[in-house]
Design an enzyme around this catalytic site. Structure first.
Site: not given
Length: 297
Positions: A9, A88-89, A113, A195, A244
């Site tokens: 992101q 991440s993503l 998500r 996170h 995650q």
């Protein structure tokens, strides 16, 4: 060895993916399939939307995922990863790229998500802050001794760590970090504490979706955010992907491990060049590149 890395992101921009759509029949088909799966024309927002349009949670994550995955698919025989990783993503993009997830399931999971994270953000006001110029252990210690929820969230590169948590706790931690010599401790314009433990409701929601999705044997290892190690076991990949959302992104450690395991070229697949910059800060000698598509129409 060729390592392919996939951004998260923040990499979005207006017009993203339009060149792929206009120059590849395969890309067109995949974009239209995604529009159908998502139930709205994300391509309209990606190609013509404003920066604010692209910031919508339900748009941002699928948009970056689609740009990355469709670009990887249009590279054809030149796409031969020895290892993959995503920030991440970007881990979802990497899992489609290495054959663990199929395209349709990847789109669905990323959409779920994004919506689950948005809901978690609305439950409790929270934020993140970028900390520059301090060793990780100092930042970790200050997080641990600050009242409230505040944790290390993104280990981006040496001297660059993002913290995540409750707004008041983040503000207090930023003051202390500056006193301890941080070059910057800057609150970020994000929707919530990604996170961190505050994403637990999203983790639970996503866990159910992931458990009900078929994961295949990957065609190369993925270095996952949670462990920073090479993973090829489908069950382990699922567990790490679920963890995650509430665990830190160990990007520095992942890149270092990939280098230790023989990565000689890091190719970023998707919008922007943020990850290439981080790789260079982790290891100046590493070679980096952007994946490029020449068109086949």
């Amino acid at each position: 060895m060729n390592a392919y890395i996939f951004p998260g992101q923040g990499a979005q921009f207006s017009g993203m993916g339009l060149d792929l759509y206009e120059n590849s029949a395969e890309a067109q088909e995949l974009f239209e399939q995604a529009n159908h799966i998502l139930g709205f024309n994300i391509t309209d927002i990606m190609f013509e939307g404003s920066a604010d349009d692209l910031k919508q949670t339900k748009v941002t994550q699928p948009a970056i995922f689609l740009h990355s995955v469709i670009l990887a698919k249009t590279l054809g025989s030149s796409f031969k990863p020895d290892m993959v990783a995503g920030h991440s993503l970007g881990e979802f993009s990497a899992l489609v790229a290495n054959g663990t997830l199929n395209f349709e399931d990847g789109v669905k999971l990323v959409s779920q998500r994004a919506l689950a994270m948005q809901k978690a953000c609305e439950l409790q006001p929270s934020t993140m802050a970028a900390v520059l110029g301090l060793d990780d252990d100092i930042v970790e210690k200050i997080c641990a001794t600050t009242e409230g929820i505040v944790v290390a969230a993104n280990y981006n590169c040496p001297g660059q760590l993002v913290i995540s948590g409750e707004i008041e706790a983040i503000n207090k931690a930023c003051e202390t970090l500056k006193e301890e010599g941080a070059r910057r401790a800057l609150v970020l314009p994000v929707g919530g504490a990604f996170h961190s433990p505050l994403m637990e409701p999203a983790r639970e929601e996503l866990a159910a979706a992931i458990e009900n999705t078929t994961f295949s044997k990957p065609n190369c290892p993925i270095y996952q955010n949670v462990t920073a190690n090479a993973v090829t076991d489908e069950a382990a990949i699922k567990n790490n992907l679920i963890s995650q959302l509430t665990a830190p992104v160990r990007w520095t450690q992942s890149v270092q491990k990939m280098i230790d395991d023989g990565a000689s070229l890091f190719t970023e697949v998707g919008p922007g060049k943020v990850l290439q910059g981080l790789v260079k800060k982790i290891n100046r000698a590493s070679e980096t590149a952007s994946a490029t598509f020449e068109g086949n129409l």
